[in-house]
Design a protein around this motif. Structure first.
Motif, PDB file in Angstrom:
ATOM      1  N   TYR A 177       0.839  -1.200   0.000  1.00 25.30           N
ATOM      2  CA  TYR A 177       0.000   0.000   0.000  1.00 25.30           C
ATOM      3  C   TYR A 177       0.877   1.255   0.000  1.00 25.30           C
ATOM      4  N   ALA A 178       1.873   1.277   0.885  1.00 27.32           N
ATOM      5  CA  ALA A 178       2.705   2.468   1.038  1.00 27.32           C
ATOM      6  C   ALA A 178       3.391   2.835  -0.270  1.00 27.32           C
ATOM      7  N   MET A 179       3.708   1.833  -1.068  1.00 25.67           N
ATOM      8  CA  MET A 179       4.411   2.118  -2.327  1.00 25.67           C
ATOM      9  C   MET A 179       3.448   2.207  -3.505  1.00 25.67           C
ATOM     10  N   ARG A 180       2.167   2.047  -3.237  1.00 25.07           N
ATOM     11  CA  ARG A 180       1.151   2.055  -4.300  1.00 25.07           C
ATOM     12  C   ARG A 180       1.557   1.070  -5.401  1.00 25.07           C
ATOM     13  N   SER A 181       1.897  -0.107  -4.962  1.00 21.70           N
ATOM     14  CA  SER A 181       2.453  -1.088  -5.882  1.00 21.70           C
ATOM     15  C   SER A 181       1.402  -1.625  -6.860  1.00 21.70           C
ATOM     16  N   ASP A 182       1.817  -1.808  -8.109  1.00 20.86           N
ATOM     17  CA  ASP A 182       0.935  -2.419  -9.096  1.00 20.86           C
ATOM     18  C   ASP A 182       1.110  -3.920  -9.104  1.00 20.86           C
ATOM     19  N   VAL A 183       2.363  -4.326  -8.989  1.00 21.15           N
ATOM     20  CA  VAL A 183       2.679  -5.740  -9.077  1.00 21.15           C
ATOM     21  C   VAL A 183       3.667  -6.109  -7.973  1.00 21.15           C
ATOM     22  N   GLN A 184       3.402  -7.212  -7.321  1.00 27.86           N
ATOM     23  CA  GLN A 184       4.351  -7.699  -6.335  1.00 27.86           C
ATOM     24  C   GLN A 184       4.795  -9.096  -6.725  1.00 27.86           C
ATOM     25  N   VAL A 185       6.100  -9.291  -6.655  1.00 25.25           N
ATOM     26  CA  VAL A 185       6.681 -10.562  -7.067  1.00 25.25           C
ATOM     27  C   VAL A 185       7.122 -11.341  -5.836  1.00 25.25           C
ATOM     28  N   GLY A 186       6.921 -12.643  -5.854  1.00 23.53           N
ATOM     29  CA  GLY A 186       7.376 -13.458  -4.728  1.00 23.53           C
ATOM     30  C   GLY A 186       7.220 -14.938  -5.032  1.00 23.53           C
ATOM     31  N   LEU A 191       2.456 -16.517  -1.274  1.00 29.24           N
ATOM     32  CA  LEU A 191       1.109 -16.428  -1.835  1.00 29.24           C
ATOM     33  C   LEU A 191       0.155 -15.725  -0.890  1.00 29.24           C
ATOM     34  N   PHE A 192       0.140 -16.158   0.334  1.00 28.26           N
ATOM     35  CA  PHE A 192      -0.774 -15.567   1.311  1.00 28.26           C
ATOM     36  C   PHE A 192      -0.458 -14.085   1.524  1.00 28.26           C
ATOM     37  N   ASN A 193       0.796 -13.787   1.719  1.00 33.07           N
ATOM     38  CA  ASN A 193       1.199 -12.415   1.973  1.00 33.07           C
ATOM     39  C   ASN A 193       0.836 -11.468   0.830  1.00 33.07           C
ATOM     40  N   ILE A 194       1.013 -11.964  -0.375  1.00 34.12           N
ATOM     41  CA  ILE A 194       0.791 -11.096  -1.530  1.00 34.12           C
ATOM     42  C   ILE A 194      -0.681 -11.054  -1.931  1.00 34.12           C
ATOM     43  N   VAL A 195      -1.256 -12.239  -2.068  1.00 36.04           N
ATOM     44  CA  VAL A 195      -2.628 -12.287  -2.585  1.00 36.04           C
ATOM     45  C   VAL A 195      -3.640 -11.921  -1.502  1.00 36.04           C
ATOM     46  N   THR A 196      -3.559 -12.562  -0.379  1.00 36.02           N
ATOM     47  CA  THR A 196      -4.557 -12.290   0.659  1.00 36.02           C
ATOM     48  C   THR A 196      -4.249 -10.992   1.412  1.00 36.02           C
ATOM     49  N   ALA A 197      -3.077 -10.946   2.034  1.00 33.63           N
ATOM     50  CA  ALA A 197      -2.787  -9.809   2.915  1.00 33.63           C
ATOM     51  C   ALA A 197      -2.663  -8.487   2.169  1.00 33.63           C
ATOM     52  N   ALA A 198      -1.816  -8.467   1.161  1.00 32.22           N
ATOM     53  CA  ALA A 198      -1.569  -7.191   0.483  1.00 32.22           C
ATOM     54  C   ALA A 198      -2.823  -6.677  -0.218  1.00 32.22           C
ATOM     55  N   ARG A 199      -3.516  -7.554  -0.896  1.00 28.99           N
ATOM     56  CA  ARG A 199      -4.705  -7.100  -1.627  1.00 28.99           C
ATOM     57  C   ARG A 199      -5.776  -6.594  -0.669  1.00 28.99           C
ATOM     58  N   LYS A 200      -5.902  -7.274   0.456  1.00 28.58           N
ATOM     59  CA  LYS A 200      -6.883  -6.870   1.458  1.00 28.58           C
ATOM     60  C   LYS A 200      -6.537  -5.497   2.038  1.00 28.58           C
ATOM     61  N   VAL A 201      -5.275  -5.358   2.428  1.00 28.73           N
ATOM     62  CA  VAL A 201      -4.856  -4.097   3.033  1.00 28.73           C
ATOM     63  C   VAL A 201      -5.007  -2.942   2.041  1.00 28.73           C
ATOM     64  N   MET A 202      -4.589  -3.186   0.810  1.00 30.77           N
ATOM     65  CA  MET A 202      -4.654  -2.117  -0.182  1.00 30.77           C
ATOM     66  C   MET A 202      -6.097  -1.704  -0.453  1.00 30.77           C
ATOM     67  N   THR A 203      -6.957  -2.699  -0.591  1.00 31.33           N
ATOM     68  CA  THR A 203      -8.369  -2.403  -0.831  1.00 31.33           C
ATOM     69  C   THR A 203      -8.941  -1.610   0.332  1.00 31.33           C
ATOM     70  N   TYR A 204      -8.610  -2.069   1.537  1.00 25.49           N
ATOM     71  CA  TYR A 204      -9.097  -1.400   2.745  1.00 25.49           C
ATOM     72  C   TYR A 204      -8.634   0.056   2.797  1.00 25.49           C
ATOM     73  N   MET A 205      -7.402   0.287   2.352  1.00 23.06           N
ATOM     74  CA  MET A 205      -6.848   1.638   2.394  1.00 23.06           C
ATOM     75  C   MET A 205      -7.289   2.464   1.181  1.00 23.06           C
ATOM     76  N   GLY A 206      -8.121   1.877   0.347  1.00 24.27           N
ATOM     77  CA  GLY A 206      -8.664   2.631  -0.771  1.00 24.27           C
ATOM     78  C   GLY A 206      -7.798   2.650  -2.020  1.00 24.27           C
ATOM     79  N   GLU A 207      -6.916   1.664  -2.124  1.00 25.75           N
ATOM     80  CA  GLU A 207      -6.067   1.585  -3.310  1.00 25.75           C
ATOM     81  C   GLU A 207      -6.469   0.390  -4.157  1.00 25.75           C
ATOM     82  N   LYS A 208      -6.020   0.408  -5.388  1.00 22.86           N
ATOM     83  CA  LYS A 208      -6.217  -0.773  -6.231  1.00 22.86           C
ATOM     84  C   LYS A 208      -5.277  -1.877  -5.737  1.00 22.86           C
ATOM     85  N   PRO A 209      -5.806  -3.074  -5.554  1.00 18.20           N
ATOM     86  CA  PRO A 209      -4.946  -4.151  -5.044  1.00 18.20           C
ATOM     87  C   PRO A 209      -3.828  -4.503  -6.013  1.00 18.20           C
ATOM     88  N   ASN A 210      -2.693  -4.882  -5.476  1.00 16.06           N
ATOM     89  CA  ASN A 210      -1.582  -5.246  -6.371  1.00 16.06           C
ATOM     90  C   ASN A 210      -1.823  -6.618  -7.005  1.00 16.06           C
TER      91      ASN A 210
END
Length: 395
Positions: A177-186, A191-210
């Motif tokens: 979220y802090a970096m307004r990331s479009d794509v995260q590689v890992g 998988l959990f960190n990127i797909v579940t956690a990051a997308r959830k947090v970004m959506t919650y913070m009002g950003e497009k999920p990575n």
RNA sequence: GGGCAGUUACCCAAGUGGCCAACGGGGACUGACUGUAAAUCAGUUGGCGACACGCCUUCGGAGGUUCGAAUCCUUCACUGCCCA
């Protein structure tokens, strides 16, 4: 999408579609995509397994996108729970800084230093308040964590799962979220960190999920288990061309396709040519592995060093010759063989040396030596096992 | 806070008073073989050594009992489980 591994076809398709859309959007906005991958500065010693996401970053970089190499100096205070060693001591800021520096240095063997942005996640994570954390955490349930494979196994085994370990995912999500990331590689372990956690947090913070680019895990030299230093099946980056070449040669044939897809610069078409050759018998498996070893080595050490490494390998292991460059040591004429072996660090101890002599593993100019107490009859190349050489000269 | 279980060499894991430098597996190393440092088979895997199973160090830390302990006791540290 070469080398990706989502474990779920639907997810892969979804990510593929989203990536295409995001590319179009970015184009409209006349901006590159923001890609990042986080690295834990806990371990300063990188191996080939760590370079899998870097290769992917490099591909994006070559396409003109903005790549951020994120050093997790704040998250490393916790340690990724997908790591088995959860009880490692906290690092001091100095250690983190030093590891981060050497980390980036090694990473630049793959990434273009001029095009890479380096950031540290303490920049934003250290500023979060307890209240912020509570709000972020309220997006997650305990069950989500408990169904995660690595927590589930530990839960079932009765191993400790610390509460703060669950923060790791949340923090990583906040990074995105802090970096307004479009794509995260890992890797798949992310998988959990990127797909579940990051997308959830970004959506919650009002950003497009990575968008997640999840890469397969590189097996170690045994060809089966994930490459890791603690398992002793790793191929370090900070070594030399000959060592890297040899280590790649030691992987089993079955691991060749994975290596080709994850850590070479080959295109899917390049790989197909090799695999077809293997299938119809026109390409010898050994030669295919040589190609692979040469390619991997070249990507780190350049073409000419890779060629030299290949020559040395052929000479040493196929023709059993002495390598070109052998370290030289001056010894005194009356030192016993055991003393010399220890002094040259060819063996770990005198007992070890005795064993080597007993097992006929010690040779002088190709002739097996059988008495550890005797001094050497003449100067020459002293060899222990197949690959340790020292040229000895009398003082 | 209470009860119970555990901590063994690089890793996993046996061993509950002498035959234990410590079974077994993994890894690593050496040799044979080969298409490679793959696979397979065999051997080795604490240190020292006048190479004699002689000495020294090791079984979470520190003490103690005993002719003798990884094995028993005390205590400390850490971990897990159950109860609060």
């Amino acid at each position: 999408m070469q080398g990706t591994e989502y474990g779920d076809e639907a997810l892969k398709q979804a990510m593929k579609t989203e990536l295409k859309q995001r590319l179009l959007e970015a184009e409209k906005e006349h901006r590159p995509l923001r890609i990042y991958c986080g690295f834990d500065p806990r371990k300063a010693d990188l191996h080939l397994g760590h370079t899998v996401p870097m290769n992917k970053l490099r591909q994006f970089q070559d396409c003109g996108h903005e790549v951020t190499f994120l050093i997790g100096n704040f998250t490393s205070l916790i340690g990724d729970p997908s790591d088995k060693d959860i009880l490692r001591p906290q690092l001091t800021p100095e250690e983190v800084a030093e590891n981060g520096r050497t980390y980036a240095e090694q990473a630049f063997r793959i990434l273009d230093p001029k095009k890479t942005i380096i950031r540290y996640n303490a920049e934003w994570l250290s500023k979060l308040s307890f209240a912020d954390l509570i709000k972020l955490a309220s997006n997650f349930t305990v069950q989500q964590f408990l169904t995660r494979e690595n927590f589930k196994l530990r839960w079932e085994k009765g191993d400790a799962i610390y509460l703060h370990e669950t923060f790791y995912s949340i923090m990583q999500g906040y990074d995105a979220y802090a970096m307004r990331s479009d794509v995260q590689v890992g890797g798949t372990d992310q998988l959990f960190n990127i797909v579940t956690a990051a997308r959830k947090v970004m959506t919650y913070m009002g950003e497009k999920p990575n968008i997640a680019i999840i890469l397969g895990i590189l097996p170690g030299t045994d060809g089966v288990v994930k490459m890791s230093k603690s398992l002793g099946n790793h191929i370090p980056i900070n070594t030399n061309a000959e060592d890297m070449f040899g280590k790649v040669m030691s992987i089993p044939d079955s691991a060749m396709p994975t290596y080709s897809r994850l850590i070479t610069r080959w295109t899917p078409a390049d790989i197909k040519v090799i695999e077809d050759g293997l299938k119809d018998g026109s390409l010898h498996p050994r030669d295919a592995k040589m190609k692979l070893a040469r390619e991997v080595t070249a990507s780190f050490y350049g073409e000419s060093e890779a060629d030299q490494a290949q020559d040395a390998f052929i000479r040493l292991f196929q023709k059993h010759d002495v390598p070109d460059e052998v370290p030289e040591t001056i010894i005194s004429r009356d030192q016993s063989l055991l003393d010399i072996l220890v002094a040259c660090q060819l063996v770990g101890s005198r007992s070890d040396g005795r064993r080597m002599v007993e097992q006929k593993g010690v040779k002088l100019d190709g002739v097996v030596l059988t008495d550890g107490k005797e001094p050497l009859q003449h100067e020459g190349v002293l060899q222990v096992g197949k690959r340790h050489f020292v040229r000895v000269k009398f003082a």
